[in-house]
Scaffold this active site. Structure first.
Site, PDB file in Angstrom:
ATOM      1  N   ASP A  40     -39.509  31.898 -27.196  1.00  0.00           N
ATOM      2  CA  ASP A  40     -39.191  30.976 -26.108  1.00  0.00           C
ATOM      3  C   ASP A  40     -37.696  30.700 -26.179  1.00  0.00           C
ATOM      4  O   ASP A  40     -36.996  31.203 -27.070  1.00  0.00           O
ATOM      5  CB  ASP A  40     -40.012  29.694 -26.190  1.00  0.00           C
ATOM      6  CG  ASP A  40     -40.344  29.144 -24.799  1.00  0.00           C
ATOM      7  OD1 ASP A  40     -39.380  28.941 -24.009  1.00  0.00           O
ATOM      8  OD2 ASP A  40     -41.517  28.927 -24.497  1.00  0.00           O
ATOM      9  N   ASP A  61     -33.529  33.769 -24.637  1.00  0.00           N
ATOM     10  CA  ASP A  61     -33.156  33.299 -23.306  1.00  0.00           C
ATOM     11  C   ASP A  61     -33.301  34.487 -22.370  1.00  0.00           C
ATOM     12  O   ASP A  61     -32.551  35.467 -22.474  1.00  0.00           O
ATOM     13  CB  ASP A  61     -31.717  32.785 -23.313  1.00  0.00           C
ATOM     14  CG  ASP A  61     -31.226  32.330 -21.951  1.00  0.00           C
ATOM     15  OD1 ASP A  61     -31.953  32.530 -20.946  1.00  0.00           O
ATOM     16  OD2 ASP A  61     -30.107  31.791 -21.870  1.00  0.00           O
ATOM     17  N   ASN A  88     -44.779  35.387 -20.157  1.00  0.00           N
ATOM     18  CA  ASN A  88     -45.293  34.113 -19.660  1.00  0.00           C
ATOM     19  C   ASN A  88     -44.167  33.130 -19.336  1.00  0.00           C
ATOM     20  O   ASN A  88     -44.420  31.962 -19.102  1.00  0.00           O
ATOM     21  CB  ASN A  88     -46.235  33.510 -20.714  1.00  0.00           C
ATOM     22  CG  ASN A  88     -46.904  32.236 -20.250  1.00  0.00           C
ATOM     23  OD1 ASN A  88     -47.578  32.218 -19.228  1.00  0.00           O
ATOM     24  ND2 ASN A  88     -46.710  31.156 -21.005  1.00  0.00           N
ATOM     25  N   TYR A 173     -40.586  30.579  -6.406  1.00  0.00           N
ATOM     26  CA  TYR A 173     -41.756  30.751  -7.264  1.00  0.00           C
ATOM     27  C   TYR A 173     -42.747  31.715  -6.618  1.00  0.00           C
ATOM     28  O   TYR A 173     -43.191  32.684  -7.245  1.00  0.00           O
ATOM     29  CB  TYR A 173     -42.418  29.400  -7.519  1.00  0.00           C
ATOM     30  CG  TYR A 173     -43.546  29.453  -8.521  1.00  0.00           C
ATOM     31  CD1 TYR A 173     -43.282  29.437  -9.885  1.00  0.00           C
ATOM     32  CD2 TYR A 173     -44.876  29.521  -8.107  1.00  0.00           C
ATOM     33  CE1 TYR A 173     -44.319  29.489 -10.827  1.00  0.00           C
ATOM     34  CE2 TYR A 173     -45.907  29.572  -9.027  1.00  0.00           C
ATOM     35  CZ  TYR A 173     -45.619  29.549 -10.392  1.00  0.00           C
ATOM     36  OH  TYR A 173     -46.639  29.613 -11.311  1.00  0.00           O
ATOM     37  N   LYS A 177     -43.488  35.469  -8.149  1.00  0.00           N
ATOM     38  CA  LYS A 177     -44.815  35.761  -8.679  1.00  0.00           C
ATOM     39  C   LYS A 177     -45.479  36.903  -7.909  1.00  0.00           C
ATOM     40  O   LYS A 177     -46.188  37.740  -8.491  1.00  0.00           O
ATOM     41  CB  LYS A 177     -45.689  34.514  -8.659  1.00  0.00           C
ATOM     42  CG  LYS A 177     -45.222  33.432  -9.634  1.00  0.00           C
ATOM     43  CD  LYS A 177     -45.239  33.920 -11.074  1.00  0.00           C
ATOM     44  CE  LYS A 177     -44.952  32.826 -12.069  1.00  0.00           C
ATOM     45  NZ  LYS A 177     -45.031  33.278 -13.473  1.00  0.00           N
ATOM     46  N   VAL A 206     -53.526  24.515 -13.129  1.00  0.00           N
ATOM     47  CA  VAL A 206     -54.053  24.058 -14.415  1.00  0.00           C
ATOM     48  C   VAL A 206     -53.754  22.567 -14.570  1.00  0.00           C
ATOM     49  O   VAL A 206     -52.606  22.126 -14.388  1.00  0.00           O
ATOM     50  CB  VAL A 206     -53.425  24.849 -15.577  1.00  0.00           C
ATOM     51  CG1 VAL A 206     -53.920  24.321 -16.926  1.00  0.00           C
ATOM     52  CG2 VAL A 206     -53.740  26.338 -15.435  1.00  0.00           C
TER      53      VAL A 206
END
Length: 262
Positions: A40, A61, A88, A173, A177, A206
């Site tokens: 991450d 990064d 992810n 977004y 995606k 979620v």
């Protein structure tokens, strides 16, 4: 031929391990016996998370190309190769809501810097990760690359449910995606004869301590009547990483409580 659904001993790199879903993915994959490298951004708690799960930790990064190249190579070296890799990392609406200023301007006034920021992390980062992880999987002779997309790469949001909320859907977004799904299919057909399977997973919304009004409004858009729980997405990753998915490539697995069926 006996196919195994378990992933014990599978060497897996998970990039984006510290988010709402990423952290749960890491925990569940570790519970299933995967040999993990967790990555991450610098400044996250990825090194501490990795230590707690007896995994390797790498700071990456995704907007820093040389750093990403070095990070994937470090993970491959630490694990002694890669059997699987999961992208992810993403800029999300909830992440943007924590920033100062107005991260959700009207589309007619939407600045290109916000658009580029989303594309750089969500899509260009996925491209770079696939390029580098793909090299490692090829060296291994086989493997599974999984890109995390989104229900909003498949269908449009119901903009009405975001009214009066501190966060909103945003164009970068949805576009990024959807792009990940296209990239996944392109790579799947390119690498199929190399023993590398490439698939996407598109989770629905979620639950993350959302405002009850939003959770109810979103739930009303799904046949199952609710948002997903954090534990309900990782199962498809276990399957796709396992040998049971050996004939599965080029697919987008939509885990949305039926939202896209309506």
């Amino acid at each position: 031929m006996s196919l195994r659904t378990d992933i014990k001993g599978k060497r897996v790199l998970l990039l984006g391990a510290c988010g709402v879903l990423g952290r749960r993915h890491a925990e569940i994959l570790a519970e299933h016996g995967a040999s993990l490298a967790l990555a991450d951004r610098p400044g996250s708690d990825v090194l501490e998370l990795a230590k707690s799960l007896d995994a390797r930790g790498v700071e990456i990064d995704v907007t820093d190309e040389p750093g990403l190249v070095a990070g994937v190579a470090a993970a491959e070296a630490a694990l002694g190769g890669l059997d699987g890799a999961i992208y992810n990392a993403a800029i999300t609406s909830e992440g943007l809501a924590k920033q100062s200023g107005n991260p959700f301007p009207a589309f007619e006034d939407y600045p290109t810097e916000l658009w580029r920021a989303s594309i750089n992390v969500n899509l260009t980062g996925a491209f770079l990760f696939a390029r580098e992880a793909g090299k490692a999987l090829k060296r291994n002779g086989s493997g599974s690359l999984i890109n995390i997309a989104s229900i909003y790469g498949v269908v449009a949001p119901d903009h009405r449910i975001y009214e009066s909320q501190p966060f909103n859907s945003f164009p970068g977004y949805a576009a990024s995606k959807a792009g990940i799904i296209g990239l996944t299919r392109w790579l799947a057909t390119l690498w199929a004869d190399s023993g590398i399977r490439v698939n996407a997973v598109s989770p629905g919304g979620v639950y993350n301590d959302h405002d009850p009004a939003f959770a109810a409004a979103y739930g009303n858009r799904t046949p199952m009547g609710r948002m997903a729980e954090r534990d309900e997405i990782t199962g498809i990753l276990v399957y796709l990483l396992s040998d049971s998915a050996c004939y599965c490539t080029g697919q987008n697995f939509v885990i949305d409580g039926g939202l896209s069926a309506w």
